[in-house]
Design an enzyme around this catalytic site. Structure first.
Site, PDB file in Angstrom:
ATOM      1  N   THR A   1       1.884   3.432  -6.838  1.00 42.58           N
ATOM      2  CA  THR A   1       2.214   3.883  -5.489  1.00 42.58           C
ATOM      3  C   THR A   1       1.527   5.221  -5.260  1.00 42.58           C
ATOM      4  O   THR A   1       0.765   5.690  -6.106  1.00 42.58           O
ATOM      5  CB  THR A   1       3.759   3.986  -5.307  1.00 42.58           C
ATOM      6  OG1 THR A   1       4.056   4.150  -3.916  1.00 42.58           O
ATOM      7  CG2 THR A   1       4.359   5.125  -6.107  1.00 42.58           C
TER       8      THR A   1
ATOM      9  N   VAL B   1       0.876  -1.170   0.000  1.00 39.49           N
ATOM     10  CA  VAL B   1       0.000   0.000   0.000  1.00 39.49           C
ATOM     11  C   VAL B   1       0.910   1.215   0.000  1.00 39.49           C
ATOM     12  O   VAL B   1       1.902   1.262   0.729  1.00 39.49           O
ATOM     13  CB  VAL B   1      -0.918   0.024   1.241  1.00 39.49           C
ATOM     14  CG1 VAL B   1      -1.795   1.271   1.233  1.00 39.49           C
ATOM     15  CG2 VAL B   1      -1.773  -1.234   1.314  1.00 39.49           C
ATOM     16  N   CYS B   2       0.588   2.178  -0.846  1.00 47.43           N
ATOM     17  CA  CYS B   2       1.313   3.449  -0.879  1.00 47.43           C
ATOM     18  C   CYS B   2       2.797   3.193  -1.162  1.00 47.43           C
ATOM     19  O   CYS B   2       3.134   2.435  -2.066  1.00 47.43           O
ATOM     20  CB  CYS B   2       1.068   4.190   0.437  1.00 47.43           C
ATOM     21  SG  CYS B   2       1.533   5.933   0.441  1.00 47.43           S
ATOM     22  N   THR B   3       3.682   3.774  -0.383  1.00 44.06           N
ATOM     23  CA  THR B   3       5.111   3.670  -0.666  1.00 44.06           C
ATOM     24  C   THR B   3       5.721   2.341  -0.227  1.00 44.06           C
ATOM     25  O   THR B   3       6.929   2.147  -0.363  1.00 44.06           O
ATOM     26  CB  THR B   3       5.885   4.835  -0.024  1.00 44.06           C
ATOM     27  OG1 THR B   3       5.611   4.855   1.382  1.00 44.06           O
ATOM     28  CG2 THR B   3       5.487   6.158  -0.662  1.00 44.06           C
TER      29      THR B   3
END
Length: 192
Positions: free
Chosen positions: A122, A102-104
């Site tokens: 991302t 998730v995300c970075t």
């Protein structure tokens, strides 16, 4: 089904709590689903906004998981270039674990080479870095999440809930995923 969610200093709270809520609800509906929090070492983890958590286990004691979620947050920057982190995610992947981020969290996967030659996404602020960290990563800036089989990446924060629901549908079917969503009363309609 055994699911691990990695937590670490500087992890963005909703990046891991969102999927935790989804998979936790799934585990309530299906006792064959086990959900566990994992950190590099035992002890308290301080999240990005100050929440402190005590993970259930650490890397050495985790054992086999079918799915690992690697969330994002400022703390992922300390993981880039860390050979222990690279080795840990590579070993899990090589052992057959489906790797989700998730995300970075996807930056960590790119840094470990898991995204080479693959589509991924991302957080919008880190799309350029995602491309720089891997070889021939097909960066998808407009995708909420990208499912490439054994590696699944999601954009920032709330996309973690969506990708977790997607993964429930993938592993347990659409009816179960809809039941999880309904029990969570997840029906996003942002007011702004």
């Amino acid at each position: 089904m055994r699911i691990g969610i990695h937590v670490f200093d500087g992890v963005e709270e909703l990046d891991w709590v969102g999927p935790w809520e989804v998979f936790g609800m799934w585990s309530l509906l299906d006792p064959q689903v086990e959900l566990v929090s994992v950190a590099r070492e035992p002890g308290v983890v301080r999240c990005a906004k100050g929440v402190e958590v005590v993970p259930a286990t650490d890397w050495r004691e985790l054992g086999t998981v079918d799915l690992l979620v690697y969330p994002g947050g400022r703390g992922t920057r300390d993981h880039l270039g860390d050979e222990a982190v690279r080795g840990w995610v590579r070993d899990l992947h090589a052992g057959g674990t489906t790797m989700a981020s998730v995300c970075t969290g996807s930056l960590v996967y790119a840094d470990a080479g898991l995204l080479d030659g693959r589509p991924a996404t991302t957080h919008w602020r880190s799309l350029d870095l995602l491309a720089e960290l891997g070889r021939d990563v097909e960066v998808r800036p407009d995708d909420r999440f990208v499912d490439d089989g054994d590696v699944v990446t999601a954009a920032g924060v709330s996309a973690g809930i969506d990708v977790a629901l997607h993964l429930v549908a993938r592993f347990a079917g659409g009816d179960r995923a809809r039941e999880v969503r309904r029990n969570m009363q997840y029906d996003p309609r942002p007011p702004v």
